[in-house]
Design an enzyme around this catalytic site. Sequence first.
Site, PDB file in Angstrom:
ATOM      1  CG  ASN A  39     -36.228 -16.617 -17.093  1.00 52.33           C
ATOM      2  OD1 ASN A  39     -36.119 -16.459 -18.321  1.00 52.33           O
ATOM      3  ND2 ASN A  39     -37.218 -17.407 -16.578  1.00 52.33           N
ATOM      4  CG  HIS A  42     -29.157 -19.754 -23.208  1.00 57.35           C
ATOM      5  ND1 HIS A  42     -30.304 -19.982 -24.122  1.00 57.35           N
ATOM      6  CD2 HIS A  42     -29.754 -20.061 -21.877  1.00 57.35           C
ATOM      7  CE1 HIS A  42     -31.292 -20.451 -23.450  1.00 57.35           C
ATOM      8  NE2 HIS A  42     -31.107 -20.471 -22.282  1.00 57.35           N
ATOM      9  CD  GLN A 223     -36.109 -20.274 -17.953  1.00 54.35           C
ATOM     10  OE1 GLN A 223     -36.932 -20.397 -18.917  1.00 54.35           O
ATOM     11  NE2 GLN A 223     -35.156 -19.215 -18.142  1.00 54.35           N
ATOM     12  CG  ASP A 332     -14.661 -29.895 -19.015  1.00 49.27           C
ATOM     13  OD1 ASP A 332     -15.614 -30.082 -19.579  1.00 49.27           O
ATOM     14  OD2 ASP A 332     -14.257 -28.811 -18.525  1.00 49.27           O
ATOM     15  CB  VAL A 411     -14.217 -32.245 -23.435  1.00 51.64           C
ATOM     16  CG1 VAL A 411     -14.801 -33.420 -23.619  1.00 51.64           C
ATOM     17  CG2 VAL A 411     -13.708 -31.536 -24.874  1.00 51.64           C
TER      18      VAL A 411
HETATM   19  P1  GDP Z   1     -27.320 -22.489 -20.451  1.00 53.10           P
HETATM   20  O1  GDP Z   1     -28.007 -21.554 -19.721  1.00 53.10           O
HETATM   21  O2  GDP Z   1     -27.906 -23.920 -20.474  1.00 53.10           O
HETATM   22  O3  GDP Z   1     -27.113 -21.969 -22.070  1.00 53.10           O
HETATM   23  O4  GDP Z   1     -25.809 -22.751 -19.763  1.00 53.10           O
HETATM   24  P2  GDP Z   1     -25.070 -21.442 -19.280  1.00 53.10           P
HETATM   25  O5  GDP Z   1     -24.516 -20.388 -20.364  1.00 53.10           O
HETATM   26  O6  GDP Z   1     -25.870 -20.775 -18.089  1.00 53.10           O
HETATM   27  O7  GDP Z   1     -23.963 -22.196 -18.236  1.00 53.10           O
HETATM   28  C1  GDP Z   1     -22.975 -23.077 -18.961  1.00 53.10           C
HETATM   29  C2  GDP Z   1     -21.626 -22.724 -18.508  1.00 53.10           C
HETATM   30  O8  GDP Z   1     -20.679 -23.773 -18.684  1.00 53.10           O
HETATM   31  C3  GDP Z   1     -21.192 -21.593 -19.446  1.00 53.10           C
HETATM   32  O9  GDP Z   1     -20.343 -20.817 -18.782  1.00 53.10           O
HETATM   33  C4  GDP Z   1     -20.458 -22.201 -20.660  1.00 53.10           C
HETATM   34  O10 GDP Z   1     -19.398 -21.493 -21.252  1.00 53.10           O
HETATM   35  C5  GDP Z   1     -19.976 -23.463 -19.735  1.00 53.10           C
HETATM   36  N1  GDP Z   1     -19.795 -24.643 -20.425  1.00 53.10           N
HETATM   37  C6  GDP Z   1     -20.483 -24.974 -21.445  1.00 53.10           C
HETATM   38  N2  GDP Z   1     -19.992 -26.261 -21.756  1.00 53.10           N
HETATM   39  C7  GDP Z   1     -19.028 -26.636 -20.983  1.00 53.10           C
HETATM   40  C8  GDP Z   1     -18.056 -27.861 -21.047  1.00 53.10           C
HETATM   41  O11 GDP Z   1     -18.063 -28.760 -21.487  1.00 53.10           O
HETATM   42  N3  GDP Z   1     -17.143 -27.718 -20.016  1.00 53.10           N
HETATM   43  C9  GDP Z   1     -16.930 -26.501 -19.361  1.00 53.10           C
HETATM   44  N4  GDP Z   1     -16.004 -26.463 -18.478  1.00 53.10           N
HETATM   45  N5  GDP Z   1     -17.767 -25.541 -19.421  1.00 53.10           N
HETATM   46  C10 GDP Z   1     -18.893 -25.341 -20.364  1.00 53.10           C
HETATM   47  P1  IMO Z   2     -31.222 -20.776 -18.171  1.00 50.33           P
HETATM   48  O1  IMO Z   2     -31.946 -20.765 -19.578  1.00 50.33           O
HETATM   49  C1  IMO Z   2     -30.921 -21.535 -14.102  1.00 50.33           C
HETATM   50  C2  IMO Z   2     -34.702 -20.006 -11.719  1.00 50.33           C
HETATM   51  C3  IMO Z   2     -34.398 -19.059 -10.712  1.00 50.33           C
HETATM   52  C4  IMO Z   2     -35.399 -19.308  -9.680  1.00 50.33           C
HETATM   53  C5  IMO Z   2     -36.570 -20.036 -10.500  1.00 50.33           C
HETATM   54  C6  IMO Z   2     -37.486 -18.908 -10.838  1.00 50.33           C
HETATM   55  O2  IMO Z   2     -29.783 -19.956 -18.405  1.00 50.33           O
HETATM   56  O3  IMO Z   2     -30.867 -22.308 -17.981  1.00 50.33           O
HETATM   57  P2  IMO Z   2     -37.656 -16.864 -12.595  1.00 50.33           P
HETATM   58  O4  IMO Z   2     -36.839 -15.689 -12.806  1.00 50.33           O
HETATM   59  O5  IMO Z   2     -37.826 -17.666 -13.700  1.00 50.33           O
HETATM   60  O6  IMO Z   2     -39.104 -16.617 -12.046  1.00 50.33           O
HETATM   61  O7  IMO Z   2     -37.085 -17.781 -11.465  1.00 50.33           O
HETATM   62  O8  IMO Z   2     -35.897 -20.620 -11.684  1.00 50.33           O
HETATM   63  N1  IMO Z   2     -33.918 -19.858 -13.244  1.00 50.33           N
HETATM   64  C7  IMO Z   2     -32.983 -20.385 -13.684  1.00 50.33           C
HETATM   65  N2  IMO Z   2     -31.997 -21.161 -12.969  1.00 50.33           N
HETATM   66  N3  IMO Z   2     -30.925 -21.113 -15.384  1.00 50.33           N
HETATM   67  C8  IMO Z   2     -31.906 -20.494 -15.603  1.00 50.33           C
HETATM   68  O9  IMO Z   2     -32.053 -20.221 -17.246  1.00 50.33           O
HETATM   69  C9  IMO Z   2     -33.220 -20.073 -14.918  1.00 50.33           C
HETATM   70  N4  IMO Z   2     -34.265 -19.216 -15.344  1.00 50.33           N
HETATM   71  C10 IMO Z   2     -34.790 -19.126 -14.113  1.00 50.33           C
HETATM   72  O10 IMO Z   2     -32.884 -18.947 -10.241  1.00 50.33           O
HETATM   73  O11 IMO Z   2     -34.990 -20.286  -8.816  1.00 50.33           O
HETATM   74 MG    MG Z   3     -28.042 -20.111 -18.164  1.00 52.86          MG
END
Ligand code: GDP
Ligand code: IMO
Ligand code: MG
Length: 421
Positions: A39, A42, A223, A332, A411
Amino acid sequence: MKKVDVILGLQWGDEGKGKVVDVLTPNYEVVARFQGGPNAGHTLEFNGEKYVLRSIPSGIFQGGKANIIGGGVVLDAILFRLEAEELAKSGHDLTKQLSISKKAHLILPTHRMLDAAYEAAKGSAKIGTTGKGIGPTYTDKVSRNGMRVGDLLSPDFKQIYARAKARHEAILKSLNYTYDITALEQEWFEAVEYLKQFNLIDSEFFVNNALKADKSVLAEGAQGTLLDVDFGSYPFVTSSNTVCAGACTGLGVAPNRIGEVFGIFKAYCTRVGSGPFPTELFDETGATLRRIGHEFGAVTGRERRCGWLDLVALKYSIMINGVTQLIMMKADVMNDFETIRVATSYKVNGVETTEFPYSIEEGVEPVYTDFAGWQCDLRACRSYEEFPEAFKRYVDFIEQETGVPVKIISVGPDRDETVLR
Ligand code: GDP
Ligand code: IMO
Ligand code: MG
Protein backbone atom coordinates in the site's frame (compact mmCIF):
# COMPACT_ATOMS: atom_id res chain seq x y z
CA MET A 1 24.81 -0.43 22.78
CA LYS A 2 23.41 1.61 19.91
CA LYS A 3 19.74 2.53 19.61
CA VAL A 4 17.29 2.33 16.73
CA ASP A 5 16.31 5.67 15.21
CA VAL A 6 12.80 5.72 13.79
CA ILE A 7 11.52 7.73 10.85
CA LEU A 8 7.78 7.97 10.34
CA GLY A 9 5.01 10.08 8.83
CA LEU A 10 2.98 12.44 11.02
CA GLN A 11 0.05 13.06 8.68
CA TRP A 12 -2.00 10.81 6.35
CA GLY A 13 0.97 9.36 4.48
CA ASP A 14 3.03 10.49 1.48
CA GLU A 15 4.94 13.00 3.59
CA GLY A 16 8.21 12.15 1.80
CA LYS A 17 9.49 9.30 3.96
CA GLY A 18 11.27 7.58 1.06
CA LYS A 19 13.27 10.65 0.15
CA VAL A 20 14.40 11.30 3.72
CA VAL A 21 15.32 7.68 4.46
CA ASP A 22 17.53 7.77 1.36
CA VAL A 23 19.11 11.05 2.53
CA LEU A 24 19.78 9.73 6.05
CA THR A 25 20.96 6.22 5.11
CA PRO A 26 24.68 7.17 4.81
CA ASN A 27 24.58 7.65 8.63
CA TYR A 28 23.34 4.07 9.22
CA GLU A 29 24.47 0.51 8.66
CA VAL A 30 21.03 -1.12 8.70
CA VAL A 31 17.70 0.16 7.33
CA ALA A 32 14.57 -1.77 8.33
CA ARG A 33 10.94 -1.35 7.21
CA PHE A 34 8.72 -2.10 10.20
CA GLN A 35 5.10 -2.23 9.00
CA GLY A 36 2.71 -1.85 6.08
CA GLY A 37 3.05 -3.47 2.71
CA PRO A 38 2.67 -2.54 -0.95
CA ASN A 39 0.00 0.00 0.00
CA ALA A 40 3.06 2.23 0.47
CA GLY A 41 4.67 4.16 -2.36
CA HIS A 42 7.96 5.78 -1.38
CA THR A 43 9.48 8.02 -4.05
CA LEU A 44 13.21 8.68 -4.40
CA GLU A 45 14.93 10.93 -6.90
CA PHE A 46 18.65 11.28 -7.53
CA ASN A 47 21.02 11.58 -10.51
CA GLY A 48 18.06 12.36 -12.76
CA GLU A 49 16.39 8.99 -11.95
CA LYS A 50 13.14 8.41 -10.11
CA TYR A 51 12.20 5.23 -8.22
CA VAL A 52 9.01 4.27 -6.37
CA LEU A 53 9.51 1.65 -3.67
CA ARG A 54 6.62 -0.25 -2.13
CA SER A 55 7.96 -3.07 0.03
CA ILE A 56 11.70 -2.61 -0.32
CA PRO A 57 13.27 -0.26 2.24
CA SER A 58 14.38 3.15 0.96
CA GLY A 59 17.99 2.59 2.07
CA ILE A 60 18.61 0.27 -0.85
CA PHE A 61 20.33 2.82 -3.11
CA GLN A 62 23.04 3.92 -0.70
CA GLY A 63 25.49 1.14 -1.54
CA GLY A 64 26.15 -1.86 0.65
CA LYS A 65 23.83 -1.13 3.57
CA ALA A 66 21.85 -4.03 5.03
CA ASN A 67 18.17 -3.52 4.23
CA ILE A 68 15.52 -5.51 6.05
CA ILE A 69 11.85 -6.16 5.54
CA GLY A 70 10.73 -6.58 9.15
CA GLY A 71 8.26 -8.94 10.76
CA GLY A 72 5.56 -6.26 11.01
CA VAL A 73 5.35 -6.00 7.22
CA VAL A 74 2.83 -7.80 5.00
CA LEU A 75 4.44 -8.97 1.78
CA ASP A 76 2.88 -9.60 -1.61
CA ALA A 77 5.33 -11.94 -3.33
CA ILE A 78 4.08 -10.98 -6.80
CA LEU A 79 4.48 -7.24 -6.28
CA PHE A 80 7.75 -7.72 -4.42
CA ARG A 81 9.15 -9.70 -7.34
CA LEU A 82 8.12 -7.02 -9.84
CA GLU A 83 9.75 -4.37 -7.68
CA ALA A 84 12.97 -6.33 -7.17
CA GLU A 85 13.25 -7.28 -10.86
CA GLU A 86 12.73 -3.68 -11.90
CA LEU A 87 15.60 -2.64 -9.62
CA ALA A 88 17.78 -5.48 -10.93
CA LYS A 89 17.23 -4.15 -14.48
CA SER A 90 18.69 -0.83 -13.42
CA GLY A 91 21.73 -2.59 -11.97
CA HIS A 92 20.70 -3.06 -8.33
CA ASP A 93 21.10 -6.69 -7.35
CA LEU A 94 19.32 -6.98 -4.04
CA THR A 95 20.00 -10.59 -3.08
CA LYS A 96 23.09 -9.73 -1.05
CA GLN A 97 21.73 -6.56 0.49
CA LEU A 98 18.14 -7.43 1.31
CA SER A 99 16.82 -9.75 4.01
CA ILE A 100 13.23 -10.62 4.79
CA SER A 101 11.84 -11.51 8.20
CA LYS A 102 10.36 -14.99 8.49
CA LYS A 103 7.67 -13.40 10.65
CA ALA A 104 6.38 -11.10 7.88
CA HIS A 105 2.92 -12.21 6.75
CA LEU A 106 2.18 -13.19 3.17
CA ILE A 107 -0.55 -11.47 1.17
CA LEU A 108 -2.41 -14.20 -0.73
CA PRO A 109 -4.27 -13.67 -4.02
CA THR A 110 -7.54 -14.19 -2.14
CA HIS A 111 -6.59 -11.41 0.32
CA ARG A 112 -6.67 -9.00 -2.62
CA MET A 113 -10.12 -10.33 -3.57
CA LEU A 114 -11.34 -9.96 0.02
CA ASP A 115 -10.11 -6.36 0.11
CA ALA A 116 -12.16 -5.58 -3.02
CA ALA A 117 -15.19 -7.52 -1.75
CA TYR A 118 -15.24 -5.78 1.65
CA GLU A 119 -14.92 -2.39 -0.02
CA ALA A 120 -17.77 -3.18 -2.43
CA ALA A 121 -19.91 -4.34 0.51
CA LYS A 122 -19.33 -1.05 2.33
CA GLY A 123 -20.76 0.93 -0.61
CA SER A 124 -20.49 4.68 -0.05
CA ALA A 125 -18.87 4.05 3.37
CA LYS A 126 -15.85 2.43 1.71
CA ILE A 127 -12.39 3.17 3.12
CA GLY A 128 -10.87 3.80 -0.29
CA THR A 129 -8.12 1.25 0.31
CA THR A 130 -5.25 0.72 -2.08
CA GLY A 131 -6.79 -2.66 -2.97
CA LYS A 132 -3.62 -4.54 -2.10
CA GLY A 133 -5.17 -6.93 0.44
CA ILE A 134 -3.62 -5.15 3.42
CA GLY A 135 -6.65 -5.24 5.77
CA PRO A 136 -7.54 -8.91 5.18
CA THR A 137 -3.90 -9.99 5.62
CA TYR A 138 -3.51 -8.21 8.96
CA THR A 139 -6.94 -9.55 9.95
CA ASP A 140 -5.70 -13.10 9.37
CA LYS A 141 -2.55 -12.33 11.35
CA VAL A 142 -4.51 -11.13 14.38
CA SER A 143 -7.10 -13.91 14.14
CA ARG A 144 -4.21 -16.41 14.09
CA ASN A 145 -4.94 -17.65 10.60
CA GLY A 146 -2.11 -15.97 8.71
CA MET A 147 0.66 -17.39 6.55
CA ARG A 148 4.17 -16.21 7.21
CA VAL A 149 7.28 -15.99 5.07
CA GLY A 150 8.77 -18.68 7.35
CA ASP A 151 6.03 -21.06 6.19
CA LEU A 152 7.74 -21.09 2.78
CA LEU A 153 10.32 -23.38 4.32
CA SER A 154 7.72 -25.81 5.67
CA PRO A 155 6.94 -29.07 3.86
CA ASP A 156 3.27 -28.31 4.62
CA PHE A 157 3.34 -25.02 2.73
CA LYS A 158 0.77 -26.08 0.10
CA GLN A 159 -1.63 -27.38 2.75
CA ILE A 160 -1.36 -24.21 4.80
CA TYR A 161 -2.12 -22.27 1.63
CA ALA A 162 -5.07 -24.48 0.68
CA ARG A 163 -6.63 -24.09 4.14
CA ALA A 164 -6.33 -20.30 4.01
CA LYS A 165 -7.70 -20.17 0.48
CA ALA A 166 -10.71 -22.34 1.38
CA ARG A 167 -11.52 -20.07 4.30
CA HIS A 168 -11.30 -16.99 2.09
CA GLU A 169 -13.41 -18.57 -0.62
CA ALA A 170 -16.23 -19.25 1.85
CA ILE A 171 -16.23 -15.58 2.88
CA LEU A 172 -16.11 -14.39 -0.73
CA LYS A 173 -19.06 -16.65 -1.54
CA SER A 174 -21.06 -15.25 1.37
CA LEU A 175 -20.39 -11.78 -0.03
CA ASN A 176 -21.51 -12.90 -3.52
CA TYR A 177 -18.19 -11.70 -4.89
CA THR A 178 -17.22 -13.24 -8.21
CA TYR A 179 -13.60 -13.48 -9.27
CA ASP A 180 -11.07 -15.59 -11.12
CA ILE A 181 -7.63 -15.96 -9.60
CA THR A 182 -6.34 -18.80 -11.79
CA ALA A 183 -3.60 -16.74 -13.44
CA LEU A 184 -2.84 -14.75 -10.29
CA GLU A 185 -2.43 -17.91 -8.24
CA GLN A 186 0.05 -19.36 -10.74
CA GLU A 187 2.03 -16.13 -10.65
CA TRP A 188 1.93 -16.14 -6.83
CA PHE A 189 3.38 -19.66 -6.55
CA GLU A 190 6.22 -18.68 -8.88
CA ALA A 191 6.80 -15.49 -6.91
CA VAL A 192 7.03 -17.24 -3.52
CA GLU A 193 9.72 -19.52 -5.02
CA TYR A 194 11.53 -16.35 -6.14
CA LEU A 195 11.45 -15.09 -2.52
CA LYS A 196 13.59 -18.01 -1.40
CA GLN A 197 16.75 -16.60 -2.97
CA PHE A 198 16.73 -13.78 -0.40
CA ASN A 199 18.01 -14.17 3.16
CA LEU A 200 14.98 -15.23 5.16
CA ILE A 201 15.94 -14.20 8.67
CA ASP A 202 14.86 -13.82 12.27
CA SER A 203 14.93 -10.06 11.98
CA GLU A 204 14.59 -9.49 15.73
CA PHE A 205 17.97 -11.20 16.24
CA PHE A 206 19.48 -9.51 13.21
CA VAL A 207 18.53 -6.05 14.49
CA ASN A 208 19.43 -6.64 18.16
CA ASN A 209 22.75 -8.25 17.23
CA ALA A 210 23.52 -5.26 15.02
CA LEU A 211 22.84 -2.94 17.98
CA LYS A 212 25.05 -5.04 20.24
CA ALA A 213 27.83 -4.80 17.67
CA ASP A 214 27.45 -1.00 17.86
CA LYS A 215 25.90 -0.70 14.40
CA SER A 216 23.38 2.05 13.78
CA VAL A 217 19.88 1.09 12.65
CA LEU A 218 17.23 3.24 10.99
CA ALA A 219 13.62 2.00 11.15
CA GLU A 220 11.45 3.13 8.23
CA GLY A 221 7.72 3.54 8.65
CA ALA A 222 5.05 3.48 6.00
CA GLN A 223 1.74 5.36 5.87
CA GLY A 224 1.32 8.02 8.55
CA THR A 225 0.23 8.48 12.16
CA LEU A 226 -3.29 9.55 11.22
CA LEU A 227 -3.67 6.22 9.38
CA ASP A 228 -2.62 4.19 12.45
CA VAL A 229 -5.19 1.51 13.30
CA ASP A 230 -5.33 2.59 16.97
CA PHE A 231 -4.70 6.34 16.87
CA GLY A 232 -5.68 7.40 13.34
CA SER A 233 -9.03 8.62 12.02
CA TYR A 234 -10.66 5.22 12.58
CA PRO A 235 -12.21 3.49 10.68
CA PHE A 236 -10.60 5.38 7.78
CA VAL A 237 -7.15 4.03 8.54
CA THR A 238 -4.83 1.26 7.45
CA SER A 239 -4.58 -2.00 9.41
CA SER A 240 -1.19 -1.67 11.10
CA ASN A 241 0.52 0.42 13.78
CA THR A 242 2.22 3.15 11.84
CA VAL A 243 3.32 4.90 15.06
CA CYS A 244 6.65 4.57 16.83
CA ALA A 245 5.43 1.64 18.92
CA GLY A 246 5.03 -0.22 15.60
CA ALA A 247 8.81 -0.15 15.22
CA CYS A 248 9.08 -2.10 18.49
CA THR A 249 6.52 -4.74 17.54
CA GLY A 250 7.49 -4.78 13.85
CA LEU A 251 11.19 -5.31 14.46
CA GLY A 252 11.40 -6.84 17.92
CA VAL A 253 13.13 -3.82 19.41
CA ALA A 254 12.50 -2.98 23.08
CA PRO A 255 11.04 0.50 23.79
CA ASN A 256 14.16 1.53 25.72
CA ARG A 257 16.22 0.78 22.60
CA ILE A 258 14.50 3.53 20.59
CA GLY A 259 16.74 6.57 20.01
CA GLU A 260 15.79 9.54 17.84
CA VAL A 261 12.28 9.69 16.45
CA PHE A 262 12.22 11.66 13.19
CA GLY A 263 8.72 12.92 12.41
CA ILE A 264 8.11 13.91 8.80
CA PHE A 265 5.40 16.34 7.73
CA LYS A 266 4.51 18.34 4.66
CA ALA A 267 4.32 22.12 5.05
CA TYR A 268 0.67 21.60 4.06
CA CYS A 269 -1.39 18.42 4.27
CA THR A 270 -2.72 15.70 1.97
CA ARG A 271 -4.86 12.60 2.21
CA VAL A 272 -5.77 9.91 -0.31
CA GLY A 273 -8.83 7.68 0.08
CA SER A 274 -11.95 8.38 2.15
CA GLY A 275 -12.26 9.82 5.63
CA PRO A 276 -12.36 13.14 7.44
CA PHE A 277 -9.79 15.88 6.78
CA PRO A 278 -10.57 19.09 8.73
CA THR A 279 -8.28 21.48 6.81
CA GLU A 280 -9.13 20.13 3.34
CA LEU A 281 -9.41 22.78 0.63
CA PHE A 282 -12.05 22.29 -2.03
CA ASP A 283 -11.20 25.51 -3.86
CA GLU A 284 -8.60 26.76 -6.32
CA THR A 285 -5.91 26.80 -3.60
CA GLY A 286 -6.38 23.06 -3.03
CA ALA A 287 -6.14 22.45 -6.78
CA THR A 288 -2.96 24.57 -6.92
CA LEU A 289 -1.32 22.54 -4.13
CA ARG A 290 -2.22 19.36 -6.02
CA ARG A 291 -0.89 20.66 -9.33
CA ILE A 292 2.38 22.15 -8.08
CA GLY A 293 2.99 19.41 -5.50
CA HIS A 294 2.14 16.65 -8.04
CA GLU A 295 -0.20 15.25 -5.44
CA PHE A 296 -1.28 12.03 -7.13
CA GLY A 297 -0.93 8.64 -5.43
CA ALA A 298 2.39 6.88 -6.11
CA VAL A 299 0.57 3.49 -5.94
CA THR A 300 -2.91 4.08 -7.32
CA GLY A 301 -2.50 7.34 -9.26
CA ARG A 302 -5.53 8.71 -7.36
CA GLU A 303 -5.77 12.46 -6.75
CA ARG A 304 -4.58 13.34 -3.28
CA ARG A 305 -6.89 15.64 -1.37
CA CYS A 306 -4.99 18.79 -0.29
CA GLY A 307 -5.36 21.28 2.56
CA TRP A 308 -3.55 23.55 5.02
CA LEU A 309 -1.14 22.36 7.68
CA ASP A 310 -3.02 21.21 10.77
CA LEU A 311 -1.09 21.84 13.99
CA VAL A 312 -3.78 20.24 16.17
CA ALA A 313 -3.22 16.98 14.33
CA LEU A 314 0.56 17.49 14.12
CA LYS A 315 0.94 18.05 17.87
CA TYR A 316 -1.15 14.94 18.52
CA SER A 317 1.09 12.88 16.21
CA ILE A 318 4.22 14.25 17.91
CA MET A 319 2.81 13.24 21.30
CA ILE A 320 1.84 9.70 20.25
CA ASN A 321 5.26 9.07 18.68
CA GLY A 322 7.57 10.91 21.07
CA VAL A 323 9.05 12.82 18.12
CA THR A 324 12.46 14.30 18.91
CA GLN A 325 13.19 15.97 15.54
CA LEU A 326 10.89 17.31 12.87
CA ILE A 327 11.52 17.13 9.14
CA MET A 328 9.56 19.54 6.96
CA MET A 329 8.84 18.68 3.33
CA LYS A 330 7.55 20.44 0.25
CA ALA A 331 7.36 24.05 1.49
CA ASP A 332 8.64 24.90 -2.02
CA VAL A 333 5.19 23.98 -3.35
CA MET A 334 3.85 27.18 -1.71
CA ASN A 335 6.64 29.44 -3.07
CA ASP A 336 4.19 31.75 -4.86
CA PHE A 337 1.47 31.85 -2.22
CA GLU A 338 0.57 35.32 -0.87
CA THR A 339 -0.93 33.91 2.30
CA ILE A 340 -0.32 30.62 4.07
CA ARG A 341 -2.76 29.34 6.66
CA VAL A 342 -2.15 26.99 9.57
CA ALA A 343 -4.86 25.47 11.76
CA THR A 344 -3.89 26.19 15.38
CA SER A 345 -7.07 24.96 17.10
CA TYR A 346 -10.45 23.42 16.29
CA LYS A 347 -13.92 24.55 17.19
CA VAL A 348 -15.75 21.33 18.01
CA ASN A 349 -19.48 22.01 18.05
CA GLY A 350 -18.61 25.61 18.87
CA VAL A 351 -16.12 24.86 21.69
CA GLU A 352 -12.46 25.67 20.99
CA THR A 353 -9.86 22.98 21.65
CA THR A 354 -6.24 22.23 20.78
CA GLU A 355 -6.63 18.50 21.50
CA PHE A 356 -7.26 16.18 18.58
CA PRO A 357 -10.80 14.94 19.24
CA TYR A 358 -12.11 11.35 19.38
CA SER A 359 -13.99 11.97 16.16
CA ILE A 360 -13.16 14.54 13.51
CA GLU A 361 -15.98 13.42 11.24
CA GLU A 362 -18.51 16.12 12.04
CA GLY A 363 -18.78 19.50 13.74
CA VAL A 364 -15.04 20.27 13.53
CA GLU A 365 -14.10 23.71 12.27
CA PRO A 366 -10.40 24.63 12.08
CA VAL A 367 -9.30 27.99 13.51
CA TYR A 368 -6.49 29.43 11.38
CA THR A 369 -3.45 31.64 11.92
CA ASP A 370 -2.34 33.39 8.72
CA PHE A 371 1.21 33.99 7.53
CA ALA A 372 2.54 36.17 4.74
CA GLY A 373 4.02 33.93 2.04
CA TRP A 374 7.74 34.11 1.23
CA GLN A 375 7.11 34.47 -2.52
CA CYS A 376 10.52 33.36 -3.69
CA ASP A 377 12.09 30.09 -4.81
CA LEU A 378 13.10 27.92 -1.84
CA ARG A 379 14.39 25.21 -4.18
CA ALA A 380 17.58 27.17 -4.75
CA CYS A 381 18.43 27.30 -1.02
CA ARG A 382 21.02 24.88 0.38
CA SER A 383 21.56 26.32 3.86
CA TYR A 384 19.19 27.65 6.51
CA GLU A 385 20.78 31.11 6.31
CA GLU A 386 19.73 31.40 2.66
CA PHE A 387 16.03 31.07 3.47
CA PRO A 388 13.91 34.26 3.33
CA GLU A 389 12.80 35.76 6.67
CA ALA A 390 9.11 35.09 5.97
CA PHE A 391 9.85 31.37 5.63
CA LYS A 392 11.98 31.33 8.78
CA ARG A 393 9.05 32.91 10.66
CA TYR A 394 6.86 30.01 9.48
CA VAL A 395 9.41 27.45 10.70
CA ASP A 396 9.91 29.30 14.02
CA PHE A 397 6.17 29.31 14.62
CA ILE A 398 5.92 25.54 14.07
CA GLU A 399 8.84 24.95 16.44
CA GLN A 400 7.29 27.17 19.12
CA GLU A 401 3.88 25.53 18.83
CA THR A 402 5.20 21.96 18.86
CA GLY A 403 8.25 22.40 21.09
CA VAL A 404 10.28 20.23 18.69
CA PRO A 405 13.13 21.49 16.46
CA VAL A 406 12.78 21.34 12.67
CA LYS A 407 16.14 19.78 11.79
CA ILE A 408 15.77 19.00 8.10
CA ILE A 409 13.93 21.01 5.46
CA SER A 410 13.32 19.48 2.05
CA VAL A 411 12.88 21.94 -0.81
CA GLY A 412 12.46 19.61 -3.78
CA PRO A 413 12.12 15.92 -4.64
CA ASP A 414 15.81 15.33 -5.38
CA ARG A 415 18.19 13.88 -2.79
CA ASP A 416 20.28 17.06 -3.08
CA GLU A 417 17.38 19.45 -2.51
CA THR A 418 17.70 19.12 1.24
CA VAL A 419 18.75 21.59 3.93
CA LEU A 420 20.19 20.22 7.17
CA ARG A 421 20.38 22.42 10.27
P1 GDP B 1 6.25 8.78 1.08
O1 GDP B 1 5.18 7.78 0.80
O2 GDP B 1 6.14 9.38 2.43
O3 GDP B 1 7.63 8.25 0.80
O4 GDP B 1 6.00 9.98 0.05
P2 GDP B 1 5.62 9.84 -1.52
O5 GDP B 1 6.81 9.42 -2.27
O6 GDP B 1 4.38 9.04 -1.68
O7 GDP B 1 5.19 11.33 -1.85
C1 GDP B 1 6.06 12.40 -1.73
C2 GDP B 1 6.17 13.09 -3.09
O8 GDP B 1 6.74 14.36 -2.95
C3 GDP B 1 7.07 12.33 -4.06
O9 GDP B 1 6.60 12.55 -5.36
C4 GDP B 1 8.42 13.02 -3.85
O10 GDP B 1 9.27 12.94 -4.99
C5 GDP B 1 7.99 14.45 -3.64
N1 GDP B 1 8.84 15.24 -2.74
C6 GDP B 1 9.52 14.82 -1.64
N2 GDP B 1 10.09 15.88 -1.02
C7 GDP B 1 9.75 16.98 -1.73
C8 GDP B 1 9.99 18.38 -1.57
O11 GDP B 1 10.62 18.83 -0.61
N3 GDP B 1 9.47 19.21 -2.52
C9 GDP B 1 8.75 18.76 -3.57
N4 GDP B 1 8.29 19.65 -4.44
N5 GDP B 1 8.50 17.45 -3.75
C10 GDP B 1 8.96 16.57 -2.83
P1 IMO C 1 2.85 5.72 2.12
O1 IMO C 1 3.75 4.78 2.86
C1 IMO C 1 -1.15 7.44 1.69
C2 IMO C 1 -4.55 4.86 2.78
C3 IMO C 1 -5.47 4.42 1.66
C4 IMO C 1 -6.77 4.28 2.43
C5 IMO C 1 -6.32 3.73 3.79
C6 IMO C 1 -6.42 2.21 3.90
O2 IMO C 1 3.17 5.89 0.69
O3 IMO C 1 2.72 7.01 2.88
P2 IMO C 1 -5.04 0.18 2.88
O4 IMO C 1 -4.78 -0.21 1.45
O5 IMO C 1 -3.82 0.42 3.69
O6 IMO C 1 -5.99 -0.77 3.57
O7 IMO C 1 -5.84 1.57 2.77
O8 IMO C 1 -4.95 4.10 3.92
N1 IMO C 1 -3.10 4.55 2.55
C7 IMO C 1 -2.18 5.47 2.24
N2 IMO C 1 -2.30 6.80 1.96
N3 IMO C 1 0.07 6.87 1.68
C8 IMO C 1 0.20 5.57 1.99
O9 IMO C 1 1.43 4.97 2.13
C9 IMO C 1 -0.95 4.79 2.23
N4 IMO C 1 -1.16 3.48 2.52
C10 IMO C 1 -2.48 3.37 2.73
O10 IMO C 1 -5.55 5.38 0.65
O11 IMO C 1 -7.33 5.55 2.66
MG1 MG D 1 3.65 7.41 -0.56
